[in-house]
Each structure stands twice: as structure tokens, then as C-alpha cells.
Write a protein that holds these residues in place. Structure first.
Motif, mmCIF file in Angstrom:
data_model
loop_
_atom_site.group_PDB
_atom_site.id
_atom_site.type_symbol
_atom_site.label_atom_id
_atom_site.label_comp_id
_atom_site.label_asym_id
_atom_site.label_seq_id
_atom_site.Cartn_x
_atom_site.Cartn_y
_atom_site.Cartn_z
ATOM 1 N N ASN A 169 0.824 -1.207 0.000
ATOM 2 C CA ASN A 169 0.000 0.000 0.000
ATOM 3 C C ASN A 169 0.862 1.263 0.000
ATOM 4 O O ASN A 169 0.634 2.191 -0.780
ATOM 5 C CB ASN A 169 -0.923 -0.019 1.221
ATOM 6 C CG ASN A 169 -1.802 1.207 1.265
ATOM 7 O OD1 ASN A 169 -1.652 2.048 2.122
ATOM 8 N ND2 ASN A 169 -2.675 1.339 0.291
ATOM 9 N N LYS A 218 1.945 6.016 -7.073
ATOM 10 C CA LYS A 218 0.757 6.668 -7.618
ATOM 11 C C LYS A 218 0.876 8.187 -7.557
ATOM 12 O O LYS A 218 0.488 8.893 -8.475
ATOM 13 C CB LYS A 218 -0.457 6.193 -6.817
ATOM 14 C CG LYS A 218 -1.782 6.702 -7.303
ATOM 15 C CD LYS A 218 -2.944 5.842 -6.806
ATOM 16 C CE LYS A 218 -3.341 6.132 -5.387
ATOM 17 N NZ LYS A 218 -4.579 5.464 -4.985
ATOM 18 N N ASP A 278 9.228 9.232 -1.157
ATOM 19 C CA ASP A 278 8.995 9.501 -2.577
ATOM 20 C C ASP A 278 9.264 10.957 -2.884
ATOM 21 O O ASP A 278 9.454 11.771 -1.981
ATOM 22 C CB ASP A 278 7.560 9.115 -2.976
ATOM 23 C CG ASP A 278 6.516 9.952 -2.299
ATOM 24 O OD1 ASP A 278 6.589 11.184 -2.391
ATOM 25 O OD2 ASP A 278 5.601 9.375 -1.666
ATOM 26 N N ILE A 328 3.895 14.363 -5.041
ATOM 27 C CA ILE A 328 3.142 15.618 -4.846
ATOM 28 C C ILE A 328 3.109 16.058 -3.392
ATOM 29 O O ILE A 328 2.785 17.196 -3.102
ATOM 30 C CB ILE A 328 1.686 15.491 -5.369
ATOM 31 C CG1 ILE A 328 0.943 14.369 -4.639
ATOM 32 C CG2 ILE A 328 1.667 15.270 -6.855
ATOM 33 C CD1 ILE A 328 -0.549 14.341 -4.939
ATOM 34 N N ILE A 361 1.908 16.110 0.723
ATOM 35 C CA ILE A 361 0.585 16.345 1.334
ATOM 36 C C ILE A 361 0.661 17.655 2.107
ATOM 37 O O ILE A 361 1.648 17.905 2.807
ATOM 38 C CB ILE A 361 0.216 15.204 2.303
ATOM 39 C CG1 ILE A 361 0.317 13.848 1.599
ATOM 40 C CG2 ILE A 361 -1.182 15.380 2.873
ATOM 41 C CD1 ILE A 361 0.228 12.676 2.542
ATOM 42 N N VAL A 382 -5.089 11.852 6.612
ATOM 43 C CA VAL A 382 -5.045 10.804 5.582
ATOM 44 C C VAL A 382 -5.171 9.403 6.169
ATOM 45 O O VAL A 382 -5.432 8.446 5.445
ATOM 46 C CB VAL A 382 -3.782 10.889 4.695
ATOM 47 C CG1 VAL A 382 -3.774 12.157 3.885
ATOM 48 C CG2 VAL A 382 -2.511 10.738 5.500
ATOM 49 N N VAL A 440 -10.654 9.105 3.773
ATOM 50 C CA VAL A 440 -10.184 10.474 3.611
ATOM 51 C C VAL A 440 -9.022 10.494 2.623
ATOM 52 O O VAL A 440 -8.111 9.686 2.708
ATOM 53 C CB VAL A 440 -9.735 11.068 4.962
ATOM 54 C CG1 VAL A 440 -9.058 12.414 4.751
ATOM 55 C CG2 VAL A 440 -10.936 11.228 5.868
ATOM 56 N N GLN A 441 -9.114 11.405 1.695
ATOM 57 C CA GLN A 441 -8.010 11.636 0.773
ATOM 58 C C GLN A 441 -7.560 13.073 0.943
ATOM 59 O O GLN A 441 -8.331 13.916 1.424
ATOM 60 C CB GLN A 441 -8.461 11.366 -0.664
ATOM 61 C CG GLN A 441 -8.915 9.921 -0.824
ATOM 62 C CD GLN A 441 -9.228 9.551 -2.244
ATOM 63 O OE1 GLN A 441 -9.936 10.260 -2.903
ATOM 64 N NE2 GLN A 441 -8.701 8.436 -2.700
ATOM 65 N N GLY A 446 -8.828 5.469 -6.042
ATOM 66 C CA GLY A 446 -8.543 5.061 -4.664
ATOM 67 C C GLY A 446 -9.744 5.261 -3.771
ATOM 68 O O GLY A 446 -10.696 5.967 -4.123
ATOM 69 N N THR A 447 -9.691 4.600 -2.642
ATOM 70 C CA THR A 447 -10.839 4.619 -1.738
ATOM 71 C C THR A 447 -10.549 5.375 -0.460
ATOM 72 O O THR A 447 -11.443 5.668 0.305
ATOM 73 C CB THR A 447 -11.204 3.192 -1.335
ATOM 74 O OG1 THR A 447 -10.032 2.601 -0.756
ATOM 75 C CG2 THR A 447 -11.657 2.389 -2.510
ATOM 76 N N GLY A 463 -6.669 2.548 2.284
ATOM 77 C CA GLY A 463 -5.377 1.874 2.390
ATOM 78 C C GLY A 463 -4.593 2.255 3.632
ATOM 79 O O GLY A 463 -4.150 1.392 4.385
ATOM 80 N N THR A 470 -5.623 3.741 6.347
ATOM 81 C CA THR A 470 -6.353 3.397 7.578
ATOM 82 C C THR A 470 -6.041 1.963 7.956
ATOM 83 O O THR A 470 -5.655 1.658 9.090
ATOM 84 C CB THR A 470 -7.875 3.506 7.326
ATOM 85 O OG1 THR A 470 -8.123 4.705 6.644
ATOM 86 C CG2 THR A 470 -8.649 3.425 8.612
ATOM 87 N N SER A 514 6.939 12.761 0.191
ATOM 88 C CA SER A 514 6.489 12.275 1.492
ATOM 89 C C SER A 514 7.348 11.106 1.919
ATOM 90 O O SER A 514 7.931 10.411 1.086
ATOM 91 C CB SER A 514 5.046 11.761 1.419
ATOM 92 O OG SER A 514 4.254 12.610 0.643
ATOM 93 N N PHE A 568 6.599 7.848 4.376
ATOM 94 C CA PHE A 568 5.725 7.065 5.253
ATOM 95 C C PHE A 568 6.597 5.980 5.891
ATOM 96 O O PHE A 568 7.111 5.119 5.183
ATOM 97 C CB PHE A 568 4.593 6.404 4.465
ATOM 98 C CG PHE A 568 3.491 7.354 4.087
ATOM 99 C CD1 PHE A 568 3.614 8.181 2.977
ATOM 100 C CD2 PHE A 568 2.330 7.436 4.841
ATOM 101 C CE1 PHE A 568 2.606 9.065 2.626
ATOM 102 C CE2 PHE A 568 1.316 8.317 4.498
ATOM 103 C CZ PHE A 568 1.452 9.139 3.387
HETATM 104 P P1 ADP Z 1 -6.150 5.865 -1.491
HETATM 105 O O1 ADP Z 1 -4.740 5.778 -1.966
HETATM 106 O O2 ADP Z 1 -6.989 4.706 -1.892
HETATM 107 O O3 ADP Z 1 -6.796 7.172 -1.804
HETATM 108 P P2 ADP Z 1 -4.962 5.759 1.139
HETATM 109 O O4 ADP Z 1 -5.565 5.576 2.481
HETATM 110 O O5 ADP Z 1 -3.890 4.805 0.761
HETATM 111 O O6 ADP Z 1 -6.130 5.751 0.094
HETATM 112 O O7 ADP Z 1 -4.390 7.217 1.056
HETATM 113 C C1 ADP Z 1 -5.176 8.286 1.540
HETATM 114 C C2 ADP Z 1 -4.730 9.594 0.943
HETATM 115 O O8 ADP Z 1 -3.445 9.952 1.440
HETATM 116 C C3 ADP Z 1 -4.542 9.549 -0.540
HETATM 117 O O9 ADP Z 1 -5.764 9.717 -1.214
HETATM 118 C C4 ADP Z 1 -3.600 10.725 -0.772
HETATM 119 O O10 ADP Z 1 -4.334 11.922 -0.787
HETATM 120 C C5 ADP Z 1 -2.746 10.700 0.477
HETATM 121 N N1 ADP Z 1 -1.466 9.997 0.220
HETATM 122 C C6 ADP Z 1 -1.150 8.727 0.560
HETATM 123 N N2 ADP Z 1 0.112 8.432 0.215
HETATM 124 C C7 ADP Z 1 0.615 9.538 -0.380
HETATM 125 C C8 ADP Z 1 1.902 9.878 -0.969
HETATM 126 N N3 ADP Z 1 2.893 8.995 -1.010
HETATM 127 N N4 ADP Z 1 2.044 11.109 -1.473
HETATM 128 C C9 ADP Z 1 1.030 12.002 -1.439
HETATM 129 N N5 ADP Z 1 -0.183 11.763 -0.906
HETATM 130 C C10 ADP Z 1 -0.395 10.544 -0.380
#
Ligand code: ADP
Length: 986
Positions: free
Chosen positions: A448, A455, A483, A486, A488, A496, A501-502, A513-514, A517, A519, A542, A544
Motif C-alpha cells: 500500500n 501513484k 517519494d 506531490i 501532502i 489521511v 479520507v483523501q 482510490g478509496t 489503504g 487506515t 512524502s 511514510f
Molecule cells: P487511497 O490511496 O486509496 O486514496 P490511502 O488511504 O492509501 O487511500 O491514502 C489516503 C490519501 O493519502 C490519498 O488519497 C492521498 O491523498 C494521500 N497519500 C497517501 N500516500 C501519499 C503519498 N505517497 N504522497 C502524497 N499523498 C499521499
């Protein structure tokens, strides 16, 4: 007036009168000394003593001696006002004080209290008389009465006793339990009430409290009686003390009106508070005014708490409901997209529009990948629901973190390469060779995080760094995914991790996306003793960092990057092996689904195994009874006899063959059920082929054998090839830095020719598209966009699908701005399109690079005779050839028709979209004649049908027939030499 007196005053007055009566009686009986009589007696005695003395002196004839005696007596006696001696003749012979004028008594009259006359005898003869005049004993009138000592005594005793009685009674009555006045059986009855009862007097003093009330407030009834009800700790809802005038009984006493349904709270502890519902009825006295109040008290604390709980439950339900709606809203798009693909492509296959093998295979691939996507989605939902309901169970099994990370990186590398990104794996310092954790969960989290990183990154790369943190106990293994994407925004970073929540609303539009992931990932990490922490800078990238507890590390080797790479290479070599199964192994596949049996049989067949098949449990029992098997693969849900019954029956019959349950039920507890039924193991459906093979090999005694260089080659062949960019594809400076886009089908050498053709064709059509857009020719633009959408997808350039669909729609709506926007995207994609290696060289190389908005060229006219041949797929077996192709002389005319047909298809689509039945009918009429002439008889029937449907204004029918014609035209292939000739034409 008496009415207004209180009972105490009444009683006091009565008692005082009684005392007075007793005193009067005592006085009557002379038991009380009479001062007036004593004074009177004294006066008489004085008069008689003087008279006796005067008689002696008078008988001696020496009356003149009497004068000083009398003067002395008058002087000494303050109450004696005057005195006189009167002879027998009545003449005053001696006078002391003002006597003669004030003397009123006649000779024969009796003496009074004030005037006393005593006869004086000289020897035996009367000489005269002595007269004494005194002050009155009592002053005349009321003052005299008041000064009378008896009156004063009576008055003093009366008022004194009245006062004493009043205060005494007040004191005594206060300490007297008035409730004692209530008969005990009535009290008992009141005590049996569950409702609290209070009787207050007009001063709000508790006169009676029943047991229920005493229990409510946690005090004894005896302690309550006599206390002021206002002094109990009544408070408002927010805990503030209440004033007397806020209490309902104060109002009832003041207004004389009943007070109903007041809610009061009482503090019963430091933090505890009870809630009461109170009704008050004033008790009116004889004067019509409230003399007290009857208060009924209901303890509604529990009802109140229940209603608060209910309220909370309702709020929780509302929130859950909202979450559910959000969930459905979020999911519906996610589910619908792959669903549409599955239904759409199965429909195509069902109707036989894709008789060509490669076409059908492509559709099947799409269906398969859509299905996989759906399954992943369902797994996400299941995971989340398990986590949410606290049913997440994690394992603690030794696993190699580096191997895990390596596998995930290998898998995700395909995606990274597609986007032209680097995906690197590093180890910082040394990390344990194995840790105790849950490998599938860690894999899921890494997939994920890396998936997100790819992505949300367009340029640069993604790095996964593993490190060991020993500052905690147990130590943590950290997987940091960094990475250059873009990023956050700072205020969105924490959110997030919330479900659904996106970072912002555009994310879903752009990346899908939903929002589940992260969460799920964070919950997994936390369940495994770690966490996920994010640091991000918008626009820069970012990181993670997921951490997992390592478990005990005693005896585990700590390895550095180089040593870990070494271990993975060994594993890879193992993975490059293939199973060898004993050909004699007897396997029975039991499943009611033909496809499932077929799939398992096909997979096993690859390894030389020929399993027997049974459609239900009964047949399986019969077969297993007749023949000894080494392994039975048993579906659990089947008609006639299910897998559970069949397994139990076999075990009861003493058959010990290993039975592996195949089940689609992924619910918790199911595994125990199948094992309890007698199964030896279970596999979940859809069947993971590697897991199936490992299981079968394990049971029947298969082993791995290295495939050698042959296999290595095959692995390499499967790696997508990035075509060398000849430089002819770039149309702008920007494009030169952007990643080239590969066709999804680039890994299939068979498809290279077709893809190459599309690339050429696309480059020719682009200027036409640009000029249509710039010239505002929306109809043409829509038709071209429609072509691009279909043809691009067909040859595996899916990037075109969405913008082309948007362009088509924008063109249909005559929306110039939206068209320009879509065209920019399409031009960008077109500039990055790469033809696969090995594609027919001529078309690619011969077409010059296009300026971004070059005017339409004559050579790109789709109707031009020399234009290249058909773009869509022309697989060998499914290709549609003209029946006249064997005649070389007709090749040119056939080729012309093929090209013409290509340009006509958008016409069909445009007429269909506009509902223009007249044009449709004439196009259909042309097609029927022309196609038949050049030997493409397959068109005859659908074009006839289309003509009929158009004449009948049957839109559905037209739709159906145009789709059939499109499918046929997609399979059409012109004669070989003509294709080449056409593609090299100017
Ligand atoms: P999804 O990818 O299905 O939208 P996630 O729970 O994995 O759901 O991610 C939630 C949100 O966190 C994403 O929609 C995005 O806005 C933000 N996000 C996650 N990973 C990244 C990343 N590597 N760079 C930028 N934004 C991210």
C-alpha cells in the motif's frame, strides 16, 4: 382575631386563663394577703390609740395637751391629711391641717377608709369625738384599679404565664415528631410507595418524609423531619446550586397553585447527581391560603441516564449511517468501474463480437484484471470491517523482513517502470535476518505504501529503506517509503489515516482510490506493535515510515545490505524452479462448478497429473469408495451432498486420504469448521495457483527442480521492455523529459505490428484532431475522439481512453474550453507514446515529428488512398480477410475499401450519437453494397439489419448493429502488400 392566632398561641392563652382562675380562687379564699384591709386596720388602730389617749387627757380636763400630740401624729403619718377634736356639741376644739372644710362625714355616719371618727369618753361620759382624714387607699377610677396589687398580680401572672407557655410550647412542638401524629398503618402504607413523598409546612419544613424519599436522598426519615426542604443539595442540570425561589414548592406555597413535572437534580456525592421529577400540591388552610405543601418525588435518574444513552446510541447510529452512506458513495465508483469492464467485455464475448483469439484474450485479460481489482477491494473492505469490529488477528511467525521488502519491491517495480520511476531498496546498518511478525500483513502495508508513493509521484523515484530501532523494547523494524511526489499539505497530513479520507477532493478524480489503504495499514502496523508515521512537504514528497515489533532477537543474525542481497539471490534461484509431481499421483477434484474443476484440472495437467472429477459430494464419496486417492480437493458448498457431509462420510467409512477444503468462505471461524469436519487443510477461492501447487506437491510428494537458463530467459522475457526512444516521438521539450508510455500489450511480440500501426495512425490523426479543435469543428472532433478512445484502448494504450472519452463528450457539448483542455492532455500522451521494439519499422520511422498544432496535411486525410491500413488489431486467426484477396488484381480496391471503412466508422458513430436515422440508413445501405462488392460478406447481414433498424427509428437496434459493424471493421485486414504501400505513401 382568634382565628388568626396559631395553635400555640391558642393553647398558651387558655393555659394562662387557667392559672388566672386558680389565682382568683386563692384570692377569694383569702389565701392572698389584702393590702387595703391591712392599711384600713392600721388606720383604725391609729385612730383608736389616739382616741384612748385623748379620753384620758380629756377626763383630766387637760385638753390643751392634745394639740401637740395630734400635730406630731399628722406630721409623722404621710397618708394622714388632717385631724380634729370635736366636743359633744359638735364644735371643733382642736384642728390640725385643713380639716373642717374637707370633712364630709355626718355625726351618725360610719367611718370610711378615708374619714375615721372615734368617740372620746371622759370617764363614763361622752366628751366628744376624734376625726382623722386620710388619703384614699386607692386612687379613684381606672388608676385605682390598676394600682390595686391584686390586679397587678393577676395581670403579671397572666401575661407571664402566657409568654412562658407560648415559648415552651414552641420549643416542645418543634422537637415533637409531627409525623408521629400520623397513624402507623398510614405511615406504613406511605412507606410502601415507590414514589417519594414529602409534606412541608408553610415554612418549607419537612413535616413528613416517606421511606422512598429518604432512600432517594440517602438519609434517615427522622433526620429529614424538621429540616428545611430548601437546605437539601438541589442543583440545576449544570450542577449550580438552586435558590429557594427556583424550587417548585416555593412556587406552590406562594401561588397556591399545583406545580407539575419539574425536574430537579440533587448532588449525592462528589461527582454523582440524581435526577427527580417533582409534583407539588399546596394544602390550603382554613383561611384559604396554603398552610403546607404535599410534594411527590420520582427518581428518574436511570430513565434520564437511559435517555442519554439512547441519545448517544442514536448519535452513534447516525454517525455510522453517515459513514455507511459515505462508504457507499465512495465505493460505488470503485466497484462500478471494474464491474462495467467485466460486464461490457463479457457481453462482447457473449455476443461473439470478438471471434478473433487475440481480441478475445485481451478482453479476458481485462475481465481478469477487473475481477482481481474487485477482489482486492472486497479484501480491503473485509480487512477494514475486521479491524473495526476488533476481530483482527495477527500472527507471530518468523519471517525475513528483507525478503518481504524485496518481493514487494519486485512486484511494484513493474508499476514504477511504467511511470518511469526508480524504485530502490536499501538497508540502513544491520537488520535481523528474521523477525517474529505477520508477513502477509507487512506485505500488505508495504504494498500500500509503495503503491501510494508510485501513484502520487510523477518524477524522480521511490526508496524503501529498512532499519532497526533498538531504542524500544521490543525493538522495531522500520520500513521507510520515501517519494519525490506531490506531497501532502501540512493540515491534511493527520487526516489521511482516517477512513475514506483523501488529501483533497481532486485526488480521487485524478488518482482514484478509496482512502482506505492507510487506515488499514496503520491499524495493521499498530496491531503488530508498531505504527505508521508520515512526514511530508507539499510539492516535494512524502516519507511514510511503518514500524513493526521484531519480537525477541536473541540468537538472530544481524545482516547488512550486502549479506541480505545474497540471501535473496538464493531465494530467487529457488523461485525460478518448477514443481515436479509424481505422475502416478491420484487426485480427485470435487466441485459443482465446471470452470473450477476445469481450472484445477488444467493447472494440475501442466504437471502431468490427470485428476478425476466429481460434481458433488455424493459422487465424490462413491468414487473415493471405489478407488484409493492420494489427495481429494473438496469444495464445501455443493448441491446433492455438500463438502462437509462428504468429508464426514468418507472419514466415517475409514478413508484417511488427505482432504483439502476449497472454500470461498473467508469468514473467521470457517477454518475450524472445515478441520472439525475432517479436512486436513484448506485453500481459499479464488484459488492461488502457487499455493495449490505447493499444497498438492506437499501431499503427493512433489519437489522443485531448477529450470536453469531456460527459465531465466523466460523471466527476462516477461519483464516489460521499454522501447528505445528514437527521438521522433517527442513533440516538446517537456515531453522529452516525460516517461515514455508503453502499450499494455508490449510484452506480446505478436502484438508489436499492430501497436506500431496504431502509433503511426495516431500521429497522422493528431493534426486532424488539432485542426478540428482549432476550427471548432466539433462533429469531426467527436468522431475522431471516439476513434482514439476505442483504438487506443484496443492496442493497450489505455492512457488515451479517459481523455479521449472526455474530449468526445466535450465536443458533443460544443464546449471549446474543455476540448482545448482535453487536447492538451492527449497531445502530451501522444508525445510520450512509444512503439514497441520490433514493430514494423517503416511506419514509425517514416513519419516526421509533428508540431504541436500543425495544420492538417493531405497525407493524413483518412480517406486518402495511400493512407495506412487499419489500425485496430488484426490477429492472425481472427482477422477478417476479403473473400477476393486471392486475386492480386483486386488488392488495391480492397485496400481502398478498408481505408474508406476506417473513415466511415466515425460517421456511423456520429450519426448514431445524433440519432440521425436518415444518415444511418444511407451509410448502412452504402456499406451493404460496397462491402459485398469487395468480398467482405460478413458486413452484409449487420448492415442490412442496421438499415432496417434506422428506417424503423429503432435506436437500440441501431446501436447494436453499429457495434457489430465496428467489431467487424476492427478485424478487417487489407491485402499485405497494399498495407505496406499505403503506409509508405506520402
Ligand atoms: P487511497 O490511496 O486509496 O486514496 P490511502 O488511504 O492509501 O487511500 O491514502 C489516503 C490519501 O493519502 C490519498 O488519497 C492521498 O491523498 C494521500 N497519500 C497517501 N500516500 C501519499 C503519498 N505517497 N504522497 C502524497 N499523498 C499521499
Amino acid at each position: 382575631m382568634m382565628r388568626k392566632l396559631s395553635a400555640k398561641a391558642h393553647i398558651s392563652v387558655g393555659l394562662a386563663f387557667l392559672v388566672l382562675s386558680v389565682l382568683l380562687a386563692a384570692s377569694f379564699f383569702g389565701m392572698i394577703p389584702d393590702r387595703a384591709a391591712a392599711v384600713r386596720d392600721g388606720r383604725v388602730a391609729l385612730a383608736e390609740a389616739i382616741a384612748a389617749n385623748a379620753a384620758e387627757i380629756a377626763s383630766n380636763g387637760e385638753e390643751h395637751w392634745l394639740a401637740p400630740t395630734l400635730r406630731l401624729v399628722v406630721k409623722r403619718n404621710e397618708h394622714l391629711l388632717s385631724a380634729a377634736l370635736r366636743n359633744q356639741k359638735g364644735e371643733v376644739v382642736l384642728e390640725v391641717g385643713q380639716h373642717i372644710g374637707n370633712w364630709t362625714l355626718g355625726n351618725d355616719e360610719r367611718s370610711t377608709d378615708e374619714q375615721i371618727q372615734v368617740p372620746i369618753l371622759a370617764g363614763k361620759t361622752a366628751w366628744g369625738k376624734l376625726e382623722l382624714r386620710f388619703e384614699p387607699i386607692f386612687a379613684p377610677g381606672v388608676m385605682g384599679v390598676l394600682h390595686n396589687p391584686l390586679t397587678q398580680l393577676l395581670g403579671f401572672v397572666f401575661f407571664g404565664s402566657l409568654t412562658v407557655f407560648y415559648f415552651y410550647l414552641r420549643k416542645v412542638l418543634r422537637h415533637l415528631d409531627p409525623s408521629g401524629a400520623v397513624p402507623s398503618r398510614v405511615r406504613n402504607a406511605l412507606d410502601t410507595l415507590t414514589e417519594g413523598l414529602l409534606v412541608l409546612d408553610r415554612k418549607q419544613t419537612v413535616v413528613l418524609a416517606n421511606r422512598a424519599f429518604a432512600e432517594f436522598v440517602g438519609r434517615e426519615t427522622s433526620a429529614l423531619v424538621g429540616m428545611n426542604a430548601t437546605t437539601l443539595p438541589w442543583v440545576s442540570v449544570d450542577g449550580a446550586a438552586l435558590q429557594a425561589e427556583q424550587l417548585p414548592w416555593t412556587l406552590a406555597l406562594r401561588d397556591g397553585e399545583p406545580q407539575v413535572n419539574h425536574t430537579l437534580h440533587m448532588r449525592t456525592g462528589d461527582t454523582e447527581q440524581r435526577t427527580f421529577q417533582i409534583n407539588c400540591a399546596p394544602v390550603l388552610g382554613g383561611d384559604g391560603k396554603p398552610g403546607g405543601v404535599l410534594v411527590s418525588v420520582d427518581d428518574i435518574t436511570e430513565i434520564e441516564e437511559n435517555s442519554i444513552e439512547l441519545e448517544k446510541a442514536k448519535n452513534a447510529a447516525d454517525t455510522a449511517n453517515r459513514a455507511k452512506s459515505d462508504f457507499l458513495a465512495n465505493m460505488s465508483h470503485e466497484i462500478r468501474t471494474p464491474m462495467n469492464a467485466i460486464l461490457g467485455f463479457t457481453e462482447l464475448l457473449r455476443r461473439g463480437y470478438s471471434r478473433d483469439d487475440s481480441n478475445a484474450a485481451r478482453h479476458l485479460n481485462t475481465i481478469h484484471s477487473s475481477g482481481k481489482h474487485l477482489l482486492a477491494l472486497i479484501n480491503d473492505i473485509l480487512d477494514l470491517s475486521k479491524v473495526e469490529s476488533g476481530q483482527l488477528e495477527v500472527e507471530s511467525i518468523a519471517c525475513s523482513p528483507y525478503a518481504l521488502a524485496h518481493q514487494v519491491v519486485q512486484t511494484m517495480n513493474v508499476k514504477a517502470e511504467e511511470k518511469g520511476l526508480r524504485l530502490d531498496l536499501h538497508v540502513d546498518g544491520s537488520i535481523p535476518e528474521t523477525i517474529l511478525s505477520d508477513a502477509p500483513r507487512i506485505r500488505q502495508v508495504l504494498t500500500n505504501l509503495i503503491g501510494n508513493a508510485i501513484k502520487f509521484t510523477e518524477h524522480g523515484g521511490v526508496t524503501l529503506t529498512l532499519s532497526l530501532d533498538t531504542s524500544t523494547d521490543p525493538a522495531l523494524l522500520r520500513f521507510a517509503v520515501r517519494d519525490t511526489g506531490i506531497g501532502i499539505a501540512q493540515d491534511k497530513v493527520a487526516a489521511v489515516f482516517e477512513p475514506f479520507v483523501q488529501a483533497d477532493s481532486s485526488v480521487h478524480r485524478r488518482f482514484g482510490g478509496t482512502g482506505l489503504g492507510l487506515t488499514i495499514s496503520r491499524r495493521f502496523a499498530r496491531a503488530l506493535g508498531g505504527d505508521i508515521i508520515v512526514t511530508s512537504v507539499a510539492g516535494e514528497g512524502s516519507t511514510f515510515a511503518a514500524s513493526f515489533a521484531t519480537g525477541a532477537l536473541a540468537g538472530i543474525r544481524l545482516l547488512d545490505d550486502a549479506s541480505l542481497r545474497q540471501t535473496v539471490n538464493v531465494e530467487l534461484a529457488e523461485a525460478g524452479s518448477r514443481w515436479v509431481m509424481p505422475a502416478t499421483a491420484r487426485i480427485l477434484v470435487v466441485d459443482d462448478g465446471d470452470e473450477n474443476r476445469e481450472l484445477v484440472a488444467t493447472v494440475l495437467g501442466e504437471f502431468g497429473l490427470k485428476p478425476d472429477e466429481a460434481e458433488n459430494g455424493q459422487i465424490a464419496v462413491d468414487k473415493a469408495g471405489a478407488k484409493a486417492y492420494d489427495l481429494i480437493l473438496m469444495d464445501m458448498q455443493m448441491p446433492v451432498m455438500d463438502g462437509f457431509t462428504a468429508t464426514r462420510t468418507l472419514r466415517a467409512a475409514g478413508i484417511a486420504t488427505p482432504i483439502v477444503a476449497l472454500t470461498a468462505n473467508a469468514m473467521r471461524g470457517f477454518e475450524q469448521e472445515v478441520i472439525a469436519a475432517g479436512c486436513s487443510a484448506y485453500l481459499t477461492k479464488p484459488v492461488d495457483i502457487d499455493a495449490l501447487l505447493a499444497m498438492v506437491a506437499n501431499v503427493v510428494g512433489g519437489h522443485r527442480e531448477h529450470a536453469g537458463s531456460d527459465q531465466a530467459e523466460r523471466v527476462e522475457a516477461a519483464t516489460p521492455v521499454i522501447a528505445a526512444d528514437t527521438g521522433t516521438t517527442a513533440t516538446s521539450a517537456e515531453a522529452s523529459t516525460a516517461a515514455p508510455i508503453q502499450s499494455r500489450l508490449a510484452s506480446k511480440p505478436r502484438m508489436h505490428a499492430v501497436i506500431g500501426k496504431f502509433v503511426v495512425r495516431m500521429r497522422e490523426q493528431l493534426p486532424v484532431l488539432v485542426s478540428a479543435q482549432e476550427g471548432g469543428n466539433f462533429r469531426e472532433l467527436a468522431a475522431l475522439a471516439h476513434w482514439l478512445k476505442g483504438a487506443g484502448g484496443t492496442v493497450g494504450f489505455d492512457d488515451f481512453t479517459e481523455p479521449a472519452a472526455e474530449l468526445e463528450q466535450a465536443a458533443r457539448q460544443d464546449d471549446a474550453a474543455a476540448c482545448a483542455h482535453c487536447m492538451n492532455t492527449i497531445r502530451d500522451i501522444a508525445s510520450r507514446i512509444a512503439a514497441p521494439e520490433g514493430a514494423p519499422p517503416s511506419p514509425v520511422e517514416t513519419v516526421p515529428p509533428l508540431p504541436a498544432s500543425s495544420p492538417p496535411q493531405a497525407a493524413t486525410d483518412p480517406t486518402a488512398e495511400a493512407a495506412p491500413a487499419m489500425i485496430p488489431i488484426a490477429g492472425e486467426s481472427g482477422a477478417l480477410h476479403s473473400g477476393l484477396e486471392s486475386n492480386p488484381r483486386l488488392h488495391r480496391v480492397i485496400a481502398k475499401f478498408v481505408i474508406r471503412m476506417q473513415s466511415q466508422m466515425p460517421e456511423f458513430d456520429a450519426a448514431l450519437a445524433a440519432g440521425d436515422f436518415g444518415t444511418l440508413a444511407s451509410l448502412a445501405h452504402w456499406l451493404r453494397g460496397a462491402a459485398g462488392t469487395v468480398g467482405f460478406h460478413a458486413f452484409t447481414e449487420p448492415s442490412q439489419e442496421l438499415e432496417n433498424a434506422a428506417k424503423a427509428a429503432d435506436l437500440d437496434g441501431c446501436n447494436c448493429q453499429v457495434a457489430a459493424i465496428r467489431a467487424l471493421s476492427g478485424r478487417m485486414v487489407g491485402p499485405p502488400e497494399t498495407e505496406h504501400a499505403a503506409s509508405t505513401a506520402p
